[in-house]
Design an enzyme around this catalytic site. Structure first.
Site: not given
Length: 456
Positions: A80, A82-85, A87, A130, A217
């Site tokens: 995974g 995303g914008t902030f992390s 995974v 994460k 979210d």
């Protein structure tokens, strides 16, 4: 004896420097999650052997910069981003040294296996690591970990196993859940499948909202759904907050009489009474601009978020679930795909009409006006939208097509979710008890009876 992993301490025991708070204010612009189409491509779980060279390099850099991580976990793949992390899937090398009450799958397996097989089992146990980007402020990181800890016993919510910090890097260790990419199955879902999906999702949301927490979210990529087990897990609380955080008075919380009085004596009403056009505005407007939390993902934000309501509630999550249901019924993903908040409001206007959006805006002390001729005053029914999207309105020479009975039941439920007034919108707990979802239990009982009959 297995020992329990170190628990997160309560907020009172953690010092937060004033500089960190200023950093959080500077990071307020980082409230936009990745585009749902871009993000969905990363939800597919690939096998351990299928690791791209770029991902291997990324894992190597992570292991090099986060000292000691490879002693406790064997990083396998990136699952995974995303914008902030980011995974990663990893094998927990010290699984047997700890109390793993969080492991749902292991508990289920142990129910059906003998003690001998249980002890002899040496299969690897996987977790999700994460890695939270350093661009996230300490306040935001602490908030996510604290909320995850508070939700550790909540049904269908991803629990926090533990967390580590090395210098400026923070990682959260979470259970690893098998799931499919939303785009691989949403078009094929029957109404019965949808009942099971939303029963699981609303079970999670009801638990979250009971704690007074807004997820902020909710979207397909943050609900990891296993279609085989008909079970999902709500994840990613990076934008979540406690209801009431940084609230400021909004007209929506006023009594009806007080709200009507405020509207009647507003700057907008004065310009109207003076005979100005609807688009007029004061030449020298000294009022402060309105600031409100707009965290979330484009296309899933509720009207009150787009209208900058300063007293947002848990009901914004319910609207987001409504968008997911509309996506499934219409077979369109993403259903809303706006470039900004103004476009998003106009997309909603296409369905609900200008009259409804004017009423909704005034409810929050805002003014909504548009001169786009294609937007009708009354909008369109959700039934018609779904028929359009599924190609059942094209041929005028054929008999008029309608939704089947099950689809009509789903649309009735959808009306309760996509209610523009947040106070009339159904709650997550009410949704769990709604006839549309309760029918999932009835269908499950029928399936079990059929299996019993076959076995007999």
């Amino acid at each position: 004896m297995a020992k329990a992993r170190t628990s997160l301490r309560h907020a009172e025991h953690i010092d937060v420097h004033q500089d960190d708070i200023k950093e959080e204010e500077a990071a307020e612009t980082l409230d936009e999650s990745m585009d749902p189409l871009d993000e969905s491509g990363h939800t597919v779980d690939s096998s351990d052997e299928e690791v791209e060279d770029a991902v291997q390099e990324d894992i190597a850099r992570f292991e090099e910069t986060f000292v000691g991580i490879n002693k406790r976990f064997r990083l396998i793949n990136r699952i995974g981003e995303g914008t902030f992390s980011t995974v990663y899937k990893a094998e927990d090398l010290e699984y047997t040294a700890y109390n793993n009450s969080w492991d749902i799958d292991e508990r289920e397996n142990n129910k059906w296996s003998s003690p001998h097989k249980r002890n002899a089992s040496r299969k690897p146990h996987y977790v999700a690591i994460k890695k939270i980007y350093v661009t996230s402020s300490p306040i935001r990181i602490f908030n996510e970990l604290e909320l995850l800890y508070d939700l550790r016993e909540s049904d269908s919510v991803c629990p926090l196993i533990t967390a580590f910090r090395h210098l400026d890097q923070v990682v959260a260790v979470l259970p690893y859940f098998q799931h499919r990419d939303f785009r691989d199955y949403y078009r094929d879902m029957t109404i019965s499948d949808m009942r099971l999906y939303f029963r699981s999702l609303f079970t999670a949301l009801a638990a979250v909202h009971e704690k007074g927490i807004i997820h902020r979210d909710v979207k397909p990529t943050n609900f990891l759904y296993n279609t085989t087990q008909s079970r999902g897990v709500l994840v990613d609380f990076g934008l979540a907050e406690r209801q009431g955080t940084d609230w400021h008075p909004c007209a929506c919380h006023l009594p009806d009489d007080d709200r009507r009085y405020k509207v009647a004596h507003s700057v907008y009403a004065q310009t109207q009474s003076a005979g100005h056009t609807a688009s007029s505005y004061p030449k020298n407007d000294t009022r402060n601009s309105r600031r409100a939390n707009r965290a979330g993902t484009r296309g899933f934000r509720a009207p009150e978020v787009l209208l900058k309501c300063t007293q947002q509630t848990c009901s914004i999550d319910v609207w987001s679930v409504g968008v997911i249901l509309l996506t499934m019924l219409s077979r369109r993903f993403p259903f809303f795909h706006s470039a900004d908040d103004i476009d998003a409001l106009l997309e909603i206007t296409t369905i609900f009409g200008r009259k409804k959006m004017r009423e909704t805006a005034l409810f929050h002390g805002q003014v909504f006006e548009t001169n786009v001729p294609s937007y009708s005053e009354g909008g369109h029914s959700l039934e018609k939208i779904i028929l359009w999207c599924t190609g059942r309105t094209g041929d005028k020479t054929q008999p008029k097509k309608e939704l089947n009975e099950e689809e009509k039941e789903a649309v009735q439920f959808l009306h309760r979710l996509l209610e523009c007034n947040p106070f009339k919108r159904i709650t997550a707990q009410e949704a769990v008890e709604h006839p549309f979802l309760l029918k999932a239990y009835e269908e499950s009982e029928v399936d079990e009876d059929m299996l019993d009959t076959v076995d007999a």
